[in-house]
Design a protein around this motif. Structure first.
Motif, PDB file in Angstrom:
ATOM      1  N   THR A  83      -5.347  -3.296  -0.928  1.00 35.98           N
ATOM      2  CA  THR A  83      -4.382  -2.259  -1.272  1.00 35.98           C
ATOM      3  C   THR A  83      -3.343  -2.813  -2.252  1.00 35.98           C
ATOM      4  O   THR A  83      -3.020  -2.189  -3.267  1.00 35.98           O
ATOM      5  N   ARG A  86      -4.967  -3.359  -5.653  1.00 35.71           N
ATOM      6  CA  ARG A  86      -5.117  -2.106  -6.413  1.00 35.71           C
ATOM      7  C   ARG A  86      -3.781  -1.687  -7.014  1.00 35.71           C
ATOM      8  O   ARG A  86      -3.709  -1.176  -8.130  1.00 35.71           O
ATOM      9  N   GLN A  87      -2.704  -1.921  -6.258  1.00 38.01           N
ATOM     10  CA  GLN A  87      -1.384  -1.570  -6.791  1.00 38.01           C
ATOM     11  C   GLN A  87      -1.051  -2.417  -8.008  1.00 38.01           C
ATOM     12  O   GLN A  87      -0.481  -1.929  -8.976  1.00 38.01           O
TER      13      GLN A  87
ATOM     14  N   HIS B 131      -7.279   0.145   8.754  1.00 42.40           N
ATOM     15  CA  HIS B 131      -6.849  -0.762   7.686  1.00 42.40           C
ATOM     16  C   HIS B 131      -8.022  -1.584   7.173  1.00 42.40           C
ATOM     17  O   HIS B 131      -8.264  -1.668   5.966  1.00 42.40           O
ATOM     18  N   GLU B 135      -9.668  -1.627   3.495  1.00 42.81           N
ATOM     19  CA  GLU B 135      -9.659  -2.868   2.716  1.00 42.81           C
ATOM     20  C   GLU B 135     -11.048  -3.213   2.198  1.00 42.81           C
ATOM     21  O   GLU B 135     -11.193  -3.759   1.128  1.00 42.81           O
ATOM     22  N   THR B 141     -11.774   4.870  -2.674  1.00 43.93           N
ATOM     23  CA  THR B 141     -10.368   4.779  -3.091  1.00 43.93           C
ATOM     24  C   THR B 141      -9.538   5.763  -2.283  1.00 43.93           C
ATOM     25  O   THR B 141      -9.870   6.948  -2.215  1.00 43.93           O
ATOM     26  N   CYS B 187      -1.762   2.387   2.767  1.00 43.54           N
ATOM     27  CA  CYS B 187      -1.898   2.966   1.417  1.00 43.54           C
ATOM     28  C   CYS B 187      -1.146   2.193   0.350  1.00 43.54           C
ATOM     29  O   CYS B 187      -1.285   2.497  -0.827  1.00 43.54           O
ATOM     30  N   GLY B 188      -0.327   1.235   0.750  1.00 36.90           N
ATOM     31  CA  GLY B 188       0.390   0.455  -0.246  1.00 36.90           C
ATOM     32  C   GLY B 188       1.858   0.814  -0.347  1.00 36.90           C
ATOM     33  O   GLY B 188       2.371   1.671   0.383  1.00 36.90           O
ATOM     34  N   SER B 218       2.440   6.492  -3.247  1.00 38.86           N
ATOM     35  CA  SER B 218       2.319   5.036  -3.373  1.00 38.86           C
ATOM     36  C   SER B 218       2.228   4.656  -4.843  1.00 38.86           C
ATOM     37  O   SER B 218       2.085   5.519  -5.717  1.00 38.86           O
ATOM     38  N   THR B 220      -0.228   3.365  -6.270  1.00 40.53           N
ATOM     39  CA  THR B 220      -1.527   3.783  -6.802  1.00 40.53           C
ATOM     40  C   THR B 220      -1.712   5.300  -6.700  1.00 40.53           C
ATOM     41  O   THR B 220      -2.821   5.804  -6.826  1.00 40.53           O
TER      42      THR B 220
END
Lengths: 318, 330, 349
Positions: A83, A86-87, B131, B135, B141, B187-188, B218, B220
């Motif tokens: 995650t 990807r960010q 999670h 991952e 995505t 999700c970041g 997020s 992304t």
């Protein structure tokens, strides 16, 4: 790790600036660089940013660097989680900055030569590949803290997972086993990762963090339909000395002995510089760095769940 | 390891039980309310102290504490403990204001002891499964996140939870702060946040929100939708993440199960060994302290939660579109 | 305790080790031997078998096992195709002969167990022929480990890579007779070495990934030619075995075997085939090896004969052979199902 990178930058004539929250005067002095008092000062002074901080800080540092409009070379693994990785890619893309993961093994001439031979088809189709790497358990505590580093698999084996992908392509299935010995008080852990590539080729990556005094060693054995390639850093050294003065103290065992070949950190720095200046593609893309992280995470999950993990096809990573 | 609990109420009791389960040695509780302290003392057989200072100055001081008091007390207690070299597990929210949260984060960073923010849902086994599936790309995505933590808490608005200057907010800072952390975990990092609050209940205006909705984005561009309520009679506790290849859903009413739905609509129930999130959180904290590992959520994670809520609260203050629009239409 | 001369029968020349065993037996001077290779009649033309092979190696020969058993051997050595081990070993046991069986003990766990049971019922000794156990390098490794020189073992990597074994004996690549491909041919040696080093620990989880990329153009090859087998043992030790026919046909040697053992305080690498002089000549542009390592068949045969004379269990035992077959079977199941296979309860021991 910062020292290996700094030495490479110094060797290619870069003007060096350093920042670390705990101070970086010692490193700055050793490399004739300038210590910066804040990240903002660093970004103001430097054109390119090389992140050598512990893995959990990669995301925030990469974010601030690309927001400051700086291209980023980031130590492997790219991130602690997919995650976060990807960010980092999203942030770099949004700010149109280069994000290059420092998979330095791709610049080791042994691996580069093998990769070239594979690319040239000299070995035919890849069939069975083995990669191994041993070193002393790193002394800085964050390395052995799974929450921070991801442990042996994400920090060390990610090199050889990346090599397996580089040589034999994307992966369909990941299986891994790990042993962390708490016996005899000595610190030693080892992990084995078996990758089944989409092509059908199978790869074995063996990692090892040993007790203090463990020599750093690495190598590979690659078998294809037309031939094989073998390298072991413990052989082919080109220089062996024996002395009657007893065993000499060796290096710290965490970093490889670069022997008599071109410094791979320097080649990596040049590649990054060229990509930043000309827009050329560096040897390792951010996507490939993320892919290696994803495979390492699948391996960690395989260890936890005692089963093979099918890795989803998330596009072309080749 | 010798530990003490600061605040002997409901959550303090949960921490104490988890410490006992982990084999830690409970050496005391700090609780100024006599009846509460006595109940705790009887249950766990430990002495009661009026203040943290008297606990730390006693013959049997703890090596680590859990801070389980109302949020407005967190910063001061944590700073005193850290200065005394005592490790801290601090209940969420880390502080009742962004200023206190920033200051406490700086103190924790400068300190040599472990500071962990108690986001227990990171230790919920079903969320850990989600999670790890995210991952390793099992649902492709990630695109959207939905979470509801709603239930009926009869008189909560009359306790410290309902007081802005003690709690920092209402249902959002109580439950939604968990949602923010779960969103970050799955999700970041949060890139933007908006929200809306309900503070009027049965014709009465409350100091804080009893129900709220919040949307997060997020880095992304995963969009998260979050609902929290203290006044939902049927209630639900659910986390759902949708990705390009499928979705994963955990309903807290179905412990040990995560529903995985593929793109084709096929549903697979993934089994997880159920585990007590508080016990696992406390075990991780003890491990962090004893072997010097980073706790799963530290002071920065505490600060981010409060900062996201501060953003939502500042947007929501005194904003009512309704009357002005109606006036224009009329 | 058996004194006097021992009569040892050789059953089949399908496995080329038969010749090594014959010379090791003859060199002792205290055994009489008689060989029979009834399978010679149906062996592919061009393979030297039967009376001709016996003559080459100086072994007295009879055409059938009936004649061999009428001779009343004290012991037999089974060198038939893997799939025939069970029938031959059971026949030997029924005849009251101690049995030395070529590796792998059998092609299925049921067959291997049947051999162990048959020998137990008949009251005869059973040994599995794992010659690598007798290399001085492995013995040195065992001694070093026993003395705690590298601490506790945490992991191991073994490689047994060879050329596609089609030259002398084509049955090696016949899945019926061999019981499988490279996995069956090459896994057991290292599995047995690990068994010896790690005992009393037993395998708990086995995972194998295999493919048929090498030699895929060879229509005679129907099984896997490449494979990796990962084993987790009951004490947490992890090991991977590369069992691939990955040695190119043009290579200087048939292949080799290596084993690396990693301990908490060091590591050991053994390469029993390292004892060699390397050369290149006009006929061997890729080089050739002049090995000078000891012949491992001699100590192996000596162990078998001495154990019979002393009336004790020879090592490696039939049980060890069975455990190696169990690992292969689990690896085959894992490769077929693409999932890790749990050993569940410890194998019978």
């Amino acid at each position: 790790m910062a020292r290996a990178h700094a030495a490479a930058w110094e060797a290619i004539g870069a003007e060096l600036y350093f920042y670390a929250p705990s101070g970086s005067a010692a490193v700055a002095d050793d490399f004739g660089g300038t210590e910066c008092s804040s990240l903002a000062a660093l970004y103001a002074a430097a054109e390119l940013v090389d992140i050598c901080a512990p893995t959990p800080h990669h995301l925030n540092l990469a974010r601030s660097a690309v927001e400051a409009h700086r291209h980023v070379l980031c130590e492997k693994p790219l991130s602690r989680s997919a995650t976060e990785g990807r960010q980092m890619l999203a942030l770099a893309a949004a700010h149109r900055r280069l994000l290059m993961p420092a998979h330095v093994v791709r610049y080791f001439p042994q691996y580069a030569a093998a990769h070239q031979a594979v690319e040239d088809g000299r070995l035919g189709a890849m069939a069975v590949l083995r990669f191994h790497r041993s070193g002393a358990t790193p002394q800085r505590p964050w390395f052995t803290d799974d929450n921070a580093s991801g442990g042996l698999i994400l920090d060390q084996l990610v090199h050889d997972i990346d090599q397996a992908v580089w040589m034999a392509g994307p992966v369909a299935t990941v299986y891994a086993s790990e042993n962390r010995s708490e016996r005899s008080g000595a610190q030693a852990q080892t992990a084995h990762v078996i990758l089944t590539h989409r092509s059908g080729a199978v790869s074995h990556c063996r990692g090892h963090w040993g007790a203090e005094g463990t020599a750093f060693s690495f190598g590979f054995d690659i078998a294809g339909t037309l031939g094989t390639l073998t390298y072991d850093s413990r052989k082919n050294t080109g220089f062996e000395m024996s002395t009657t003065r007893g065993a000499s103290p060796t290096e710290d065992g965490f970093m490889p002995d670069l022997g008599y070949f071109t410094n791979p950190y320097e080649v990596q720095a040049r590649d990054f510089l060229q990509a930043a200046q000309t827009g050329s593609s560096p040897r390792t893309s951010a996507e490939e760095g993320l892919y290696a992280v994803q495979l390492a995470l699948a391996a960690i999950r395989s260890v936890a769940e005692h089963r093979a993990i099918d890795v989803d096809d998330e596009g072309d990573h080749s | 390891m010798k530990v003490a609990v600061i605040g002997g109420g409901a959550i303090g009791t949960v921490h104490a039980k988890a410490y006992v389960a982990a084999g830690a040695q409970l050496v005391g509780v700090v609780e100024p309310v006599t009846a509460v302290g006595e109940r705790f003392s009887t249950a766990f057989g430990v002495p009661v102290f009026d203040t943290l200072d008297s606990l730390l100055a006693g013959d049997n001081p703890p090596e680590a504490i859990s801070i389980c008091t109302p949020p407005f007390t967190h910063r001061q207690l944590a700073e005193v403990a850290m200065k005394a070299g005592v490790h801290v597990l601090c209940e969420k929210p880390m502080a009742h204001t962004i200023e206190d949260a920033r200051a406490l984060h700086r103190s924790a960073e400068a300190s040599n002891v472990t500071f962990a923010t108690a986001y227990c849902h990171r230790f919920q086994p079903e969320l850990e499964l989600i999670h790890s599936h995210i991952e390793t790309g099992e649902i492709g995505t990630v695109r959207t996140f939905f979470n509801a933590f709603s239930g009926h808490q009869d008189d909560i608005e009359t306790r410290w939870f309902g007081r802005k200057e003690l709690a920092g907010g209402g249902a959002l800072i109580d439950a939604g702060i968990h949602s923010i952390d779960i969103f970050r975990y799955l999700c970041g990092e949060v890139d933007s946040a908006t929200g809306t609050l309900a503070t009027v209940l049965d014709g009465t205006g409350l100091e804080v929100e009893h129900t709220a909705a919040m949307t997060l984005r997020s880095v992304t561009h995963v969009i998260g939708t979050i609902e929290c309520s203290w006044k939902s009679p049927t209630g639900q506790s659910i986390v759902r993440v949708e990705g390009s290849e499928g979705s994963l859903t955990f309903d807290y009413a179905r412990q040990g199960q995560v529903a995985k739905q593929s793109r084709s609509g096929e549903v697979e129930i993934l089994q997880v060994s159920p585990g007590n999130r508080f016990e696992r959180e406390i075990a991780d904290f003890i491990r962090s302290v004893t072997v010097g590992m980073r706790p799963r959520t530290g002071s920065l994670d505490g600060l981010v939660g409060v900062a996201v809520l501060d953003e939502v609260y500042s947007q929501s203050d005194n904003r009512s579109l309704g009357s002005s629009i109606l006036n224009e239409v009329a | 305790m058996t004194t006097g001369r021992l009569k040892v029968g050789i059953m089949s020349f399908a496995h080329p080790h038969a010749g090594n065993y014959i010379s090791a037996l003859l060199s002792r001077g205290d055994v009489d031997i008689l060989a029979s290779d009834p399978g010679a009649a149906t062996a592919p033309s061009g393979e030297i078998r039967g009376a001709e092979y016996a003559a080459q190696h100086g072994a007295p020969y009879v055409d059938s096992y009936e004649e061999l058993f009428r001779w009343q051997p004290d012991a037999v050595i089974v060198c038939s195709e893997n799939a025939h081990h069970r029938v031959d070993a059971e026949a030997g046991a029924r005849a009251g002969a101690h049995v030395l069986c070529e590796k792998p003990l059998a092609t299925t766990v049921a067959d291997a167990r049947a051999i162990v049971d048959a020998c137990e019922e008949a009251g005869v000794l059973l040994m599995t022929a794992f010659p690598m156990r007798f290399t001085p390098m492995f013995e040195a490794a065992r001694a070093a480990i026993r003395d705690g020189r590298i601490g506790e073992i945490v992991g191991a990597t073994g490689t047994n890579n060879g050329k596609l074994p089609v030259g002398g004996r084509s049955w090696f690549v016949d899945s019926e007779l061999a019981g499988g491909g490279a996995l069956v041919d090459l896994t057991v040696h290292i599995a047995d070495l690990l068994d010896a080093v790690l005992a009393p620990e037993v395998p708990e989880l086995v995972y194998a990934a295999t493919n048929r990329i090498l030699h895929s153009e060879n229509s005679a090859v129907t099984n896997e030619t490449g494979g990796l087998v990962n084993v987790t043992y009951s004490d947490g030790t992890i090991a991977t075995i590369d069992c691939s026919w990955s040695q190119p046909d043009s290579a200087a040697s048939w292949g080799g075997l290596t084993l690396q053992l990693i301990g908490t305080e060091g590591s050991i690498d053994i390469d029993p085939f390292a004892l060699r002089v390397e050369g290149v000549d006009e006929a061997n542009a890729n080089g050739f090896w002049l090995g000078y390592g000891a012949n491992n068949s001699v100590p192996l045969i000596n162990e078998f004969i001495t154990a019979i004379r002393d009336g004790r269990q020879p090592e490696p035992s039939g049980q060890a052979g069975l455990r190696a077959v169990e690992i292969v079977a689990a690896a085959q199941e894992s490769a077929a199902t693409r999932s890790a296979v749990s050993f569940g309860e410890a194998p019978s021991d």
